[in-house]
Design a protein around this motif. Structure first.
Motif, PDB file in Angstrom:
ATOM      1  N   ASP A 156       0.877  -1.075   0.088  1.00 19.27           N
ATOM      2  CA  ASP A 156      -0.047   0.019   0.014  1.00 19.27           C
ATOM      3  C   ASP A 156       0.774   1.081   0.019  1.00 19.27           C
ATOM      4  O   ASP A 156       0.552   2.380  -0.680  1.00 19.27           O
ATOM      5  CB  ASP A 156      -0.801   0.144   1.217  1.00 19.27           C
ATOM      6  N   GLY A 157       1.940   0.979   0.690  1.00 14.48           N
ATOM      7  CA  GLY A 157       2.859   2.407   0.896  1.00 14.48           C
ATOM      8  C   GLY A 157       3.296   2.548  -0.494  1.00 14.48           C
ATOM      9  O   GLY A 157       3.508   3.861  -0.972  1.00 14.48           O
ATOM     10  N   MET A 158       3.916   1.581  -1.073  1.00 15.54           N
ATOM     11  CA  MET A 158       4.632   1.855  -2.373  1.00 15.54           C
ATOM     12  C   MET A 158       3.460   2.373  -3.558  1.00 15.54           C
ATOM     13  O   MET A 158       4.099   3.107  -4.423  1.00 15.54           O
ATOM     14  CB  MET A 158       5.372   0.480  -2.817  1.00 15.54           C
ATOM     15  N   ALA A 159       2.519   1.886  -3.535  1.00 17.45           N
ATOM     16  CA  ALA A 159       1.273   2.415  -4.540  1.00 17.45           C
ATOM     17  C   ALA A 159       1.192   3.604  -4.255  1.00 17.45           C
ATOM     18  O   ALA A 159       0.904   4.484  -5.305  1.00 17.45           O
ATOM     19  CB  ALA A 159       0.203   1.353  -4.376  1.00 17.45           C
ATOM     20  N   THR A 160       0.798   4.014  -2.989  1.00 21.54           N
ATOM     21  CA  THR A 160       0.941   5.580  -2.667  1.00 21.54           C
ATOM     22  C   THR A 160       1.701   6.333  -3.051  1.00 21.54           C
ATOM     23  O   THR A 160       1.545   7.491  -3.751  1.00 21.54           O
ATOM     24  CB  THR A 160       0.424   5.730  -1.132  1.00 21.54           C
ATOM     25  N   ALA A 161       3.006   5.806  -2.891  1.00 25.34           N
ATOM     26  CA  ALA A 161       4.293   6.735  -3.476  1.00 25.34           C
ATOM     27  C   ALA A 161       4.229   6.886  -4.758  1.00 25.34           C
ATOM     28  O   ALA A 161       4.599   7.842  -5.522  1.00 25.34           O
ATOM     29  CB  ALA A 161       5.413   5.903  -2.694  1.00 25.34           C
ATOM     30  N   GLY A 162       3.867   5.747  -5.692  1.00 29.83           N
ATOM     31  CA  GLY A 162       3.703   5.549  -6.955  1.00 29.83           C
ATOM     32  C   GLY A 162       2.749   6.465  -7.615  1.00 29.83           C
ATOM     33  O   GLY A 162       3.020   7.302  -8.486  1.00 29.83           O
ATOM     34  N   LEU A 163       1.742   6.746  -7.055  1.00 29.55           N
ATOM     35  CA  LEU A 163       0.615   7.614  -7.292  1.00 29.55           C
ATOM     36  C   LEU A 163       0.810   9.153  -7.230  1.00 29.55           C
ATOM     37  O   LEU A 163       0.777  10.089  -7.980  1.00 29.55           O
ATOM     38  CB  LEU A 163      -0.605   7.588  -6.681  1.00 29.55           C
ATOM     39  N   PHE A 164       1.719   9.201  -5.844  1.00 29.45           N
ATOM     40  CA  PHE A 164       2.442  10.726  -5.679  1.00 29.45           C
ATOM     41  C   PHE A 164       3.424  11.218  -6.365  1.00 29.45           C
ATOM     42  O   PHE A 164       3.839  12.098  -6.848  1.00 29.45           O
ATOM     43  CB  PHE A 164       2.657  10.973  -4.249  1.00 29.45           C
ATOM     44  N   GLY A 165       4.220   9.980  -7.069  1.00 29.32           N
ATOM     45  CA  GLY A 165       5.204  10.230  -7.997  1.00 29.32           C
ATOM     46  C   GLY A 165       4.946  10.716  -9.431  1.00 29.32           C
ATOM     47  O   GLY A 165       5.259  11.356 -10.141  1.00 29.32           O
ATOM     48  N   ALA A 166       3.579  10.146  -9.713  1.00 28.03           N
ATOM     49  CA  ALA A 166       3.011  10.443 -11.018  1.00 28.03           C
ATOM     50  C   ALA A 166       2.311  11.616 -11.071  1.00 28.03           C
ATOM     51  O   ALA A 166       2.605  12.440 -10.006  1.00 28.03           O
ATOM     52  CB  ALA A 166       2.022   9.172 -11.447  1.00 28.03           C
ATOM     53  N   VAL A 167       1.840  12.009 -12.244  1.00 31.04           N
ATOM     54  CA  VAL A 167       1.253  13.524 -12.367  1.00 31.04           C
ATOM     55  C   VAL A 167      -0.138  13.638 -12.701  1.00 31.04           C
ATOM     56  O   VAL A 167      -0.808  12.793 -13.143  1.00 31.04           O
ATOM     57  CB  VAL A 167       2.124  13.935 -13.630  1.00 31.04           C
ATOM     58  N   SER A 168      -0.768  14.766 -11.908  1.00 38.71           N
ATOM     59  CA  SER A 168      -1.994  14.818 -12.410  1.00 38.71           C
ATOM     60  C   SER A 168      -2.099  16.174 -13.245  1.00 38.71           C
ATOM     61  O   SER A 168      -1.557  17.189 -13.427  1.00 38.71           O
ATOM     62  CB  SER A 168      -2.653  15.592 -11.040  1.00 38.71           C
ATOM     63  N   ALA A 169      -2.736  15.678 -14.339  1.00 41.74           N
ATOM     64  CA  ALA A 169      -2.839  16.560 -15.765  1.00 41.74           C
ATOM     65  C   ALA A 169      -3.805  17.918 -15.188  1.00 41.74           C
ATOM     66  O   ALA A 169      -3.452  19.033 -15.698  1.00 41.74           O
ATOM     67  CB  ALA A 169      -3.431  15.888 -16.716  1.00 41.74           C
ATOM     68  N   SER A 170      -4.871  17.714 -14.323  1.00 42.45           N
ATOM     69  CA  SER A 170      -5.751  18.754 -13.939  1.00 42.45           C
ATOM     70  C   SER A 170      -4.948  19.718 -13.184  1.00 42.45           C
ATOM     71  O   SER A 170      -5.085  21.118 -13.218  1.00 42.45           O
ATOM     72  CB  SER A 170      -6.858  18.041 -13.354  1.00 42.45           C
ATOM     73  N   THR A 171      -3.968  19.408 -12.081  1.00 44.89           N
ATOM     74  CA  THR A 171      -3.302  20.012 -11.309  1.00 44.89           C
ATOM     75  C   THR A 171      -2.068  20.743 -12.256  1.00 44.89           C
ATOM     76  O   THR A 171      -2.103  22.105 -11.781  1.00 44.89           O
ATOM     77  CB  THR A 171      -2.479  19.455 -10.192  1.00 44.89           C
ATOM     78  N   LEU A 172      -1.532  20.191 -13.256  1.00 44.05           N
ATOM     79  CA  LEU A 172      -0.819  20.757 -14.186  1.00 44.05           C
ATOM     80  C   LEU A 172      -1.600  21.818 -14.836  1.00 44.05           C
ATOM     81  O   LEU A 172      -1.100  23.146 -15.009  1.00 44.05           O
ATOM     82  CB  LEU A 172      -0.074  19.736 -15.236  1.00 44.05           C
ATOM     83  N   ALA A 173      -2.692  21.744 -15.314  1.00 44.08           N
ATOM     84  CA  ALA A 173      -3.623  22.783 -16.193  1.00 44.08           C
ATOM     85  C   ALA A 173      -3.816  23.742 -15.226  1.00 44.08           C
ATOM     86  O   ALA A 173      -3.810  24.918 -15.672  1.00 44.08           O
ATOM     87  CB  ALA A 173      -4.638  21.898 -16.755  1.00 44.08           C
ATOM     88  N   ALA A 174      -4.054  23.421 -14.105  1.00 46.11           N
ATOM     89  CA  ALA A 174      -4.615  24.743 -12.910  1.00 46.11           C
ATOM     90  C   ALA A 174      -3.192  25.584 -12.725  1.00 46.11           C
ATOM     91  O   ALA A 174      -3.157  26.746 -12.767  1.00 46.11           O
ATOM     92  CB  ALA A 174      -4.694  24.113 -11.805  1.00 46.11           C
TER      93      ALA A 174
END
Length: 348
Positions: free
Chosen positions: A102-120
């Motif tokens: 679970d910890g590694m999956a969470t870290a992976g999701l936080f390492g990946a990028v949100s296109a909507s946040t980038l657009a903001a």
């Protein structure tokens, strides 16, 4: 008071977005004892379409960018994605009571990028009249894919390291990852990761988008279907999350802390990498800000289907809930911080 109102408004906005709304909807259905099921073949088709779409979009973005100007920021973005996952593997994944998967999956999701946040972030820079490179959108797949592959690889290596053999005499012997045999295990895990359905589909889409001309099928088939299929996937994950919610009760505070502190620490990594690219190549101040925004964000599009397919053992309520429910609002609220830092360090 204004800050509290802004945070509340951002949280409400996140709850209304399909990613979290359908996840919560699935949890509510499961809590009510609903018999709703999505057949496995349908689920696999949904994941395949989602990952091909993400890969195709990334490939098209990279192909259309100026590759020479893109090289240094792209390498920096990939290194930041890997660094975020490594940081998570040393912090959240090692917290007492937190499952390493679970910890590694969470870290992976936080390492990946949100296109909507980038657009903001882009919208905020445009409103301030701050310039940035036209190829910025092509940077996200470098950070995104690097983080997801690293997280999946480390999670599987951790699972292999934790595997035990029970000798005839009765003791417990752990499997070592060192030595020649350990190298073979690492190589096997890496090969299996790259051959896994999730990563294979993602890399195939990336290759076709980069080398082919898939714009027509991308626009007519993948793009229109994407958000609808993602909502069904989140519904499935919500039902699964409810069944495993009990696993989080004793360690929920760890995910809350990571969801708040993670975006700030990760954004600082991205800002530092962008600053290095600025002094090496003249990367713009706006570009530095957006690299920090990408690093601070957590994926709401490419990450969930990739991790759900590659790490089915991981608990969606841990990684999706932490990312979308906490990490994304913090990342969006931190954008003015990166703008202020860039103005102080570089001058805008």
């Amino acid at each position: 008071m204004d800050m509290l109102f802004e945070i509340t408004a951002t949280l409400v906005a996140q709850l209304q977005k399909p990613t979290l709304a359908f996840l919560i909807g699935g949890m509510v259905l499961a809590a009510m004892g609903s018999k709703l099921e999505v057949p496995t073949p349908v689920y696999k088709f949904i994941v395949l379409v989602l990952l091909l779409k993400v890969g195709l979009g990334a490939g098209i973005s990279v192909r259309e960018a100026d590759l020479i100007a893109l090289a240094v920021p792209a390498i920096a973005a990939a290194l930041v994605g890997v660094a975020i996952v490594l940081l998570g593997s040393r912090t959240l994944a090692r917290t007492r009571g937190v499952s390493r998967m679970d910890g590694m999956a969470t870290a992976g999701l936080f390492g990946a990028v949100s296109a909507s946040t980038l657009a903001a972030g882009m919208v905020m820079l445009d409103a301030e009249g701050i310039a940035y490179e036209g190829f910025i959108g092509a940077l996200y797949p470098f950070m995104d894919i690097a983080a997801l592959v690293t997280a999946i690889l480390l999670a599987r290596m951790g699972a292999a390291r934790a595997a035990v053999a029970i000798p005839a005499g009765g003791g417990v012997a752990t499997v070592s990852m060192g030595g020649a045999n350990g190298d073979g295990i690492v190589r096997e895990i890496l090969t299996d990761t790259l051959k896994s359905p999730a990563i294979s589909a993602l890399l195939l889409g990336l290759a076709i988008g980069l080398l082919g001309r898939p714009e027509q099928v991308y626009a007519s088939f993948y793009e229109p279907l994407f958000r609808g299929l993602l909502s069904i996937l989140m519904l499935i994950m919500g039902m699964e999350a409810w069944a495993r919610l009990g696993e989080m009760r004793k360690v929920a505070h760890a995910y809350v802390f990571y969801g708040i502190a993670g975006p700030l620490a990760h954004g600082a990594l991205g800002f530092g990498a962008g600053l290095a690219a600025h002094y090496l190549t003249g990367f713009s101040a706006g570009g530095v800000v957006l690299l920090a925004v990408m690093a601070a964000s957590s994926s709401d599009i490419s990450g969930p289907p990739t991790l759900r397919a590659a790490l089915p053992e991981a608990n969606p309520s841990a990684y999706v809930g932490t990312s979308t429910g906490i990490g994304t609002p913090v990342a969006i609220l931190s954008i003015p911080l990166w703008i202020a830092l860039a103005d102080w360090a570089i001058g805008i």
